[in-house]
Design an enzyme around this catalytic site. Structure first.
Site, PDB file in Angstrom:
ATOM      1  N   CYS A 114      25.415 -12.220  47.200  1.00 58.83           N
ATOM      2  CA  CYS A 114      26.213 -12.996  48.168  1.00 58.83           C
ATOM      3  C   CYS A 114      25.439 -13.290  49.449  1.00 58.83           C
ATOM      4  CB  CYS A 114      27.513 -12.271  48.500  1.00 58.83           C
ATOM      5  SG  CYS A 114      28.565 -12.078  47.064  1.00 58.83           S
ATOM      6  N   HIS A 250      29.983 -15.760  55.226  1.00 56.57           N
ATOM      7  CA  HIS A 250      30.191 -15.647  53.780  1.00 56.57           C
ATOM      8  C   HIS A 250      31.693 -15.497  53.564  1.00 56.57           C
ATOM      9  CE1 HIS A 250      30.169 -14.485  49.696  1.00 56.57           C
ATOM     10  NE2 HIS A 250      30.349 -13.194  49.907  1.00 56.57           N
ATOM     11  N   ASN A 280      35.562 -16.379  46.550  1.00 56.27           N
ATOM     12  CA  ASN A 280      34.210 -15.914  46.878  1.00 56.27           C
ATOM     13  C   ASN A 280      33.235 -16.565  45.896  1.00 56.27           C
ATOM     14  OD1 ASN A 280      31.816 -14.507  47.185  1.00 56.27           O
ATOM     15  ND2 ASN A 280      32.789 -12.494  47.314  1.00 56.27           N
TER      16      ASN A 280
HETATM   17  O1  UT7 Z   1      30.941 -10.925  48.307  1.00 56.26           O
HETATM   18  C1  UT7 Z   1      30.499  -9.612  48.239  1.00 56.26           C
HETATM   19  C2  UT7 Z   1      31.225  -8.815  49.169  1.00 56.26           C
HETATM   20  N1  UT7 Z   1      32.546  -8.492  48.639  1.00 56.26           N
HETATM   21  C3  UT7 Z   1      33.481  -8.222  49.488  1.00 56.26           C
HETATM   22  O2  UT7 Z   1      33.286  -8.314  50.654  1.00 56.26           O
HETATM   23  C4  UT7 Z   1      34.807  -7.710  48.960  1.00 56.26           C
HETATM   24  C5  UT7 Z   1      35.232  -6.525  49.775  1.00 56.26           C
HETATM   25  N2  UT7 Z   1      36.489  -5.942  49.420  1.00 56.26           N
HETATM   26  C6  UT7 Z   1      37.659  -6.597  49.537  1.00 56.26           C
HETATM   27  O3  UT7 Z   1      37.720  -7.767  49.861  1.00 56.26           O
HETATM   28  C7  UT7 Z   1      38.932  -5.793  49.342  1.00 56.26           C
HETATM   29  O4  UT7 Z   1      38.627  -4.435  49.267  1.00 56.26           O
HETATM   30  C8  UT7 Z   1      39.751  -6.220  48.093  1.00 56.26           C
HETATM   31  C9  UT7 Z   1      40.393  -7.580  48.303  1.00 56.26           C
HETATM   32  C10 UT7 Z   1      38.837  -6.232  46.881  1.00 56.26           C
HETATM   33  C11 UT7 Z   1      40.878  -5.213  47.834  1.00 56.26           C
HETATM   34  O5  UT7 Z   1      41.683  -5.064  48.988  1.00 56.26           O
HETATM   35  P1  UT7 Z   1      42.074  -3.606  49.498  1.00 56.26           P
HETATM   36  O6  UT7 Z   1      43.011  -3.777  50.610  1.00 56.26           O
HETATM   37  O7  UT7 Z   1      40.813  -2.855  49.771  1.00 56.26           O
HETATM   38  O8  UT7 Z   1      42.867  -3.027  48.269  1.00 56.26           O
HETATM   39  P2  UT7 Z   1      42.532  -1.744  47.371  1.00 56.26           P
HETATM   40  O9  UT7 Z   1      41.349  -1.970  46.525  1.00 56.26           O
HETATM   41  O10 UT7 Z   1      42.578  -0.515  48.227  1.00 56.26           O
HETATM   42  O11 UT7 Z   1      43.819  -1.724  46.483  1.00 56.26           O
HETATM   43  C12 UT7 Z   1      45.133  -1.524  47.031  1.00 56.26           C
HETATM   44  C13 UT7 Z   1      46.107  -1.453  45.878  1.00 56.26           C
HETATM   45  C14 UT7 Z   1      45.673  -0.496  44.773  1.00 56.26           C
HETATM   46  O12 UT7 Z   1      46.841   0.121  44.269  1.00 56.26           O
HETATM   47  P3  UT7 Z   1      47.199   1.639  44.684  1.00 56.26           P
HETATM   48  O13 UT7 Z   1      46.016   2.446  44.223  1.00 56.26           O
HETATM   49  O14 UT7 Z   1      47.354   1.603  46.170  1.00 56.26           O
HETATM   50  O15 UT7 Z   1      48.459   1.887  43.920  1.00 56.26           O
HETATM   51  C15 UT7 Z   1      45.085  -1.406  43.730  1.00 56.26           C
HETATM   52  O16 UT7 Z   1      45.187  -0.880  42.415  1.00 56.26           O
HETATM   53  O17 UT7 Z   1      46.195  -2.743  45.257  1.00 56.26           O
HETATM   54  C16 UT7 Z   1      45.963  -2.630  43.854  1.00 56.26           C
HETATM   55  N3  UT7 Z   1      45.334  -3.847  43.382  1.00 56.26           N
HETATM   56  C17 UT7 Z   1      46.023  -4.944  43.037  1.00 56.26           C
HETATM   57  N4  UT7 Z   1      47.341  -5.194  43.025  1.00 56.26           N
HETATM   58  C18 UT7 Z   1      47.726  -6.428  42.642  1.00 56.26           C
HETATM   59  C19 UT7 Z   1      43.996  -4.103  43.239  1.00 56.26           C
HETATM   60  N5  UT7 Z   1      43.835  -5.371  42.794  1.00 56.26           N
HETATM   61  C20 UT7 Z   1      45.071  -5.902  42.667  1.00 56.26           C
HETATM   62  C21 UT7 Z   1      45.533  -7.170  42.268  1.00 56.26           C
HETATM   63  N6  UT7 Z   1      46.865  -7.384  42.282  1.00 56.26           N
HETATM   64  N7  UT7 Z   1      44.706  -8.173  41.899  1.00 56.26           N
END
Ligand code: UT7
Length: 323
Positions: A114, A250, A280
């Site tokens: 990225c 980005h 992304n």
């Molecule tokens: O380009 C390279 C760089 N990449 C990035 O910069 C991405 C960086 N990370 C992110 O953008 C975020 O961490 C995400 C968008 C990937 C995730 O957001 P988050 O607020 O960090 O959520 P999380 O991973 O902590 O997940 C929160 C909850 C989890 O459930 P529990 O464990 O709290 O019950 C996940 O299982 O959301 C759940 N979850 C989803 N729920 C519905 C994860 N993906 C999904 C989904 N739909 N697609």
């Protein structure tokens, strides 16, 4: 007099197929509401089955040539930033070189995931400053839809396909921050973070593999490292956030974009945001946002633009340029 690599043209291409968040709802346990609120993404483009990264890159390259009023043989060097090249070799860049009708000069790929476009811009700047090339085309192009695991809800909803291109040309400036062109660059990587964002396959491991990410960990690094690298680039010039006309970040997550802008003291009305429409697109996201920002009348000649990106590696960096 100081040689500067000045932007002469910009363009982009997005595949025709638009995939809204609702498309995922009957395939995996997710919702439009979750995707929008956690990432800011509303839709993304996916390449057609017979469309490859070099196809997208060629379209973006042609758009940039048209905007610069140049032909392919006016370009001395072509760099394509991509992690999703059509073939193991030849490079996407040489394929695009031929498709653009460029019969001279040299072309090569850069792979910094990225952060690829920021790394490629810095290399293009070095080619111009060292006199190895007068005009350089830099393309970011990706088909991340090919490495998505569509069963993994934590990653599949985040990525899209697309391409953007810039043409840089050697010009003479006064050596001050008022010069047009690239003014400062800052590149970093740390391979210790390999396991938080990677593809679990590749040529040497004999599979294509899928993208794997520990989202929360990457998020934490992004929020810290993007502001740091932008500060370091600005510091080289004795500038601060107050001097920025546009941040063109980005486009991975709206919450990362917002938090980085806040750390730099820049209001969101001075940030180009396209993540809602493109998702992304990895190395393509910054040139896509630059092209959209120019087309929409946000970015204009003379504006101070800061680009910053982080991705797998980890690799991260920033470029300050006057448009
Ligand atoms: O380009 C390279 C760089 N990449 C990035 O910069 C991405 C960086 N990370 C992110 O953008 C975020 O961490 C995400 C968008 C990937 C995730 O957001 P988050 O607020 O960090 O959520 P999380 O991973 O902590 O997940 C929160 C909850 C989890 O459930 P529990 O464990 O709290 O019950 C996940 O299982 O959301 C759940 N979850 C989803 N729920 C519905 C994860 N993906 C999904 C989904 N739909 N697609």
């Amino acid at each position: 007099m100081t040689t500067r690599a000045v932007v002469k043209g910009v363009g982009h291409y997005l595949p025709e197929r638009v995939v809204p968040n609702s498309w995922f709802e009957d395939k995996i346990d997710t919702s439009d509401e979750w995707i929008r609120s956690r990432s800011g993404i509303e839709r993304r483009h996916f390449a057609a089955d017979d469309e490859t990264t070099s196809d997208l890159a060629t379209q973006a390259g042609n758009a940039a040539l048209a905007s610069a009023g140049l032909t392919a043989d006016d370009v001395d060097a072509l760099i394509v930033a991509t992690s999703t090249a059509d073939l193991t070799f030849p490079s996407a860049a040489t394929m695009v070189q031929h498709r653009l009708g460029m019969t001279r000069g040299f072309a090569f790929d850069i792979q910094a995931v990225c952060a690829g476009f920021v790394f490629a811009l810095a290399q293009a700047n070095a080619l111009v400053l060292s006199g190895q090339a007068k005009r350089v085309m830099v393309i970011g192009a990706e088909t991340f839809s090919r490495i998505i695991d569509f069963k993994d809800r934590a990653t599949s909803v985040l990525f899209g396909d697309g391409a953007g291109a810039l043409i840089l040309e050697a010009d003479e400036g006064d050596g001050t921050n008022a010069d047009r062109g690239i003014l400062a660059t800052d590149l970093n990587s740390d391979g210790a973070y390999r396991d938080i964002l990677y593809v679990d396959g590749g040529v040497s491991t004999q599979s294509t593999g899928h993208l794997r990410m520990q989202g929360k960990e990457v998020f934490r690094h992004a929020v810290e490292k993007l502001a740091e690298t932008a500060h370091r680039s600005l510091e080289q010039l004795g500038l601060t956030g107050d001097d920025i006309d546009w941040i063109v970040p980005h486009q991975a997550n709206l919450r990362i974009i917002t938090s980085t802008a806040k750390k730099l003291g820049v209001d969101m009305d001075r940030v180009v945001v396209t993540v809602q429409d493109h998702g992304n697109t990895s190395a393509a996201s910054i040139p896509l946002a630059l092209s959209v920002g120019v087309a929409s009348g946000q970015i204009s000649e003379g504006d101070l633009v800061v680009t910053e990106a982080i991705g797998g590696g980890l690799a991260w960096g920033s470029v300050v340029l006057r448009w």
